[in-house]
Scaffold this active site. Structure first.
Site, PDB file in Angstrom:
ATOM      1  N   ASP A   1     -34.023   1.951  16.293  1.00  0.00           N
ATOM      2  CA  ASP A   1     -33.385   0.630  16.252  1.00  0.00           C
ATOM      3  C   ASP A   1     -34.430  -0.320  15.687  1.00  0.00           C
ATOM      4  O   ASP A   1     -35.382  -0.686  16.373  1.00  0.00           O
ATOM      5  CB  ASP A   1     -32.954   0.197  17.651  1.00  0.00           C
ATOM      6  CG  ASP A   1     -32.244  -1.163  17.660  1.00  0.00           C
ATOM      7  OD1 ASP A   1     -32.302  -1.870  16.632  1.00  0.00           O
ATOM      8  OD2 ASP A   1     -31.641  -1.509  18.688  1.00  0.00           O
ATOM      9  N   HIS A   2     -34.266  -0.712  14.432  1.00  0.00           N
ATOM     10  CA  HIS A   2     -35.336  -1.449  13.755  1.00  0.00           C
ATOM     11  C   HIS A   2     -35.667  -2.763  14.444  1.00  0.00           C
ATOM     12  O   HIS A   2     -36.778  -3.273  14.316  1.00  0.00           O
ATOM     13  CB  HIS A   2     -34.969  -1.703  12.282  1.00  0.00           C
ATOM     14  CG  HIS A   2     -33.930  -2.752  12.079  1.00  0.00           C
ATOM     15  ND1 HIS A   2     -32.580  -2.480  12.123  1.00  0.00           N
ATOM     16  CD2 HIS A   2     -34.047  -4.077  11.824  1.00  0.00           C
ATOM     17  CE1 HIS A   2     -31.906  -3.599  11.904  1.00  0.00           C
ATOM     18  NE2 HIS A   2     -32.762  -4.577  11.724  1.00  0.00           N
TER      19      HIS A   2
ATOM     20  N   HIS B   1     -28.911  -3.736  19.400  1.00  0.00           N
ATOM     21  CA  HIS B   1     -29.890  -4.816  19.246  1.00  0.00           C
ATOM     22  C   HIS B   1     -29.895  -5.777  20.427  1.00  0.00           C
ATOM     23  O   HIS B   1     -30.919  -5.990  21.078  1.00  0.00           O
ATOM     24  CB  HIS B   1     -29.602  -5.619  17.976  1.00  0.00           C
ATOM     25  CG  HIS B   1     -29.695  -4.826  16.713  1.00  0.00           C
ATOM     26  ND1 HIS B   1     -30.430  -3.676  16.590  1.00  0.00           N
ATOM     27  CD2 HIS B   1     -29.144  -5.030  15.490  1.00  0.00           C
ATOM     28  CE1 HIS B   1     -30.327  -3.209  15.366  1.00  0.00           C
ATOM     29  NE2 HIS B   1     -29.550  -4.006  14.680  1.00  0.00           N
TER      30      HIS B   1
END
Length: 508
Positions: A182-183, A245
């Protein structure tokens, strides 16, 4: 060498290497690590995809991506030539077992036994299962930490599909070998939440229900879906942003202090938060969750089409491009404190921010009828920084209270450019540090939290879908969600600073 940790020789096999993700994110990040002497020696990148490219064609495609998207850029040809010499490409039929067998034999025999071998799945989710099962023909993978697999989101579409994906992965790789990327968790400001909370004695005593009135987490995008309509139709804002996120950001804000900075300890604390979220029943969905879709409007001075006018979007689509949800965390620290999460496309500005609004003072002797509550804003994008709003006396002969802000920007304080999120995450994968990656139980619990909302929205085909004009901050229904509690959505701190600056400039 990273700190005192050396990285073993590494080969990265990128499935879907001819796609946009590899060109825009993965390869530019690896190149930046190379330019900063953070890659091991030797290293190798093997690109695998359906497209017929060859080594030279693949390298040329990657070069254009590096020139556009890397922090370092290409200033010396010898730098690029050295990097490109470690890059190869093979055309891949994802169902052809002989190609996988050849690849695995190459990795096992052509590289020293201690080398790290990474399988990066930069493909559409529909290909996750066949790739993993084909890799599973080799018995040497499971439990062998020299082999690691990287999975891009989305991790399933719901709880059932996430559980199935986790089972497929577990049949071939141990959990310690699996990196669900998950960047957002690789961003410097996101990581700094832990340092900010637990390295400063002043925050922990007031980081609870006794002092904090509510928490807002906003991730607003100015862009629409563009050419990603086909993907977005099967995702929507809830799956695309909130399930991963925003819930992960909420976990970092709400988690209990860890006993150490050990990866499993931190992940355990985040899972505890997910377990403590108050269940949302189907009857409660309409009271705590809002969805909407953007219609044509003006964003940043330019006219943009509505969602239904976008490419590869169904004319009768009910996919949400905006979502806002109110959560409660039922534990001693947060009981009764609402967490408001919102995200949307084609909104008034690009801004990602966590805002903690503190409770008002119980009594003040000043003449002002209203004093703004203290506010702490952790800014993630477009600039990284922290803002703290307090009250002070305005200069003059009378006692007049005015809000003032203490603010620091990462760029100004540290005077270095922050690494891109993918740089940090790729480095951690090579080092074998899973702290910033989602564990299987985290993924499944996040889907459990959102299950009733997904089900309700999916089955609701009759009620009109709320809309908002592109360039605005969401639908009226989202305003109603928070004003019903006597609160309002906070304007991102970066925008408030711009407004005050413009006003000040106009008065000079």
């Amino acid at each position: 060498m990273v700190g005192d940790l050396s990285i073993k020789p590494t080969v990265i096999c990128i499935f879907g290497a001819s796609g946009d993700l590899a060109q825009r994110k993965i390869i530019p990040a690896i190149y930046d690590l190379f330019m900063n002497d953070l890659l091991p020696d030797p290293f190798c990148i093997i690109g695998l995809a359906r497209t017929s490219l060859g080594d030279d064609g693949f390298r040329q495609q990657l070069r254009s991506g590096v020139e556009k998207f890397s922090r370092s850029g290409i200033h010396k040809e010898e730098d690029w030539d050295k990097f490109a010499s470690a890059v190869t490409y093979s055309k891949l039929d994802y169902q052809d077992s002989t190609i996988y067998k050849s690849l695995l034999e190459q990795l096992d025999q052509g590289w020293q036994k201690s080398a790290t071998k990474i399988f990066y799945l930069a493909t559409p989710p529909t290909l996750f299962e066949p790739i993993v099962k084909q890799l599973g023909q080799s018995r040497i993978l499971h439990g062998n930490d020299q082999y690691r697999i990287v999975i891009e989101k989305p991790f399933g579409r719901d709880l059932e599909s996430a559980q199935e994906l986790n089972k497929i992965l577990a049949d071939v790789f141990d959990e310690s070998q699996t990196y669900r990327i998950d960047h957002y968790l690789g961003k410097e400001t996101v990581q700094n939440i832990l340092a900010f909370r637990f390295a400063n004695a002043m925050w922990e005593p007031i980081w609870n229900r006794s002092y904090i009135n509510h928490v807002q987490i906003t991730v607003a995008e100015q862009v629409g879906v563009g050419r990603r309509g086909g993907y977005y139709e099967n995702a929507g804002a809830l799956r695309d942003m909130i399930q991963n996120h925003l819930l992960q950001l909420m976990c970092l804000v709400a988690m209990e202090p860890p006993t150490s900075f050990n990866a499993e300890e931190i992940r355990n604390k985040k899972v505890d938060v997910l377990h403590a979220i108050r269940p949302i029943t189907t009857e409660d969905v309409a009271k705590v969750a809002v969805r909407a879709q953007y219609v044509s409007g003006v964003v940043d001075g330019k006219h943009v089409p509505g969602y239904l006018e976008e490419e590869n979007v169904a004319a009768d689509s009910r996919t949400e491009t905006f979502a806002a949800i109110k959560f409660y965390i039922d534990n001693w620290r947060w009981q009764g404190v609402p967490f408001y999460l919102r995200t949307g496309k084609c909104m008034g500005a690009r801004a990602s921010e966590i805002s903690l609004q503190f409770r008002p003072v119980p009594h003040h002797p000043f003449s002002e009828k209203v004093i703004q509550p203290n506010r702490l804003a952790i800014q993630i994008a477009p600039e990284e920084g922290i803002m703290l709003r307090t009250q002070a006396k305005e200069p003059g002969p009378v006692m007049k209270i005015k809000p003032v802000e203490m603010h620091y920007s990462y760029n100004e304080v540290f005077q270095v450019s922050s690494p891109e999120a993918y740089e940090t995450l790729l480095l951690d994968i090579m080092r074998g540090d899973p702290g910033l990656f989602m564990r299987s139980d985290q993924v499944e619990m996040a889907w459990t939290v959102l299950g009733s909302i997904l089900e309700t929205w999916q089955n609701d085909r009759e009620n009109p879908l709320p809309s908002y004009v592109a360039g605005e901050w969401g639908p009226q229904e989202a305003e109603n969600l928070i004003t019903a509690d006597g609160r309002e959505w906070l304007k991102p701190a970066c925008l408030e600073c711009e407004i005050r600056k413009e006003g000040s400039d106009g008065n000079d």
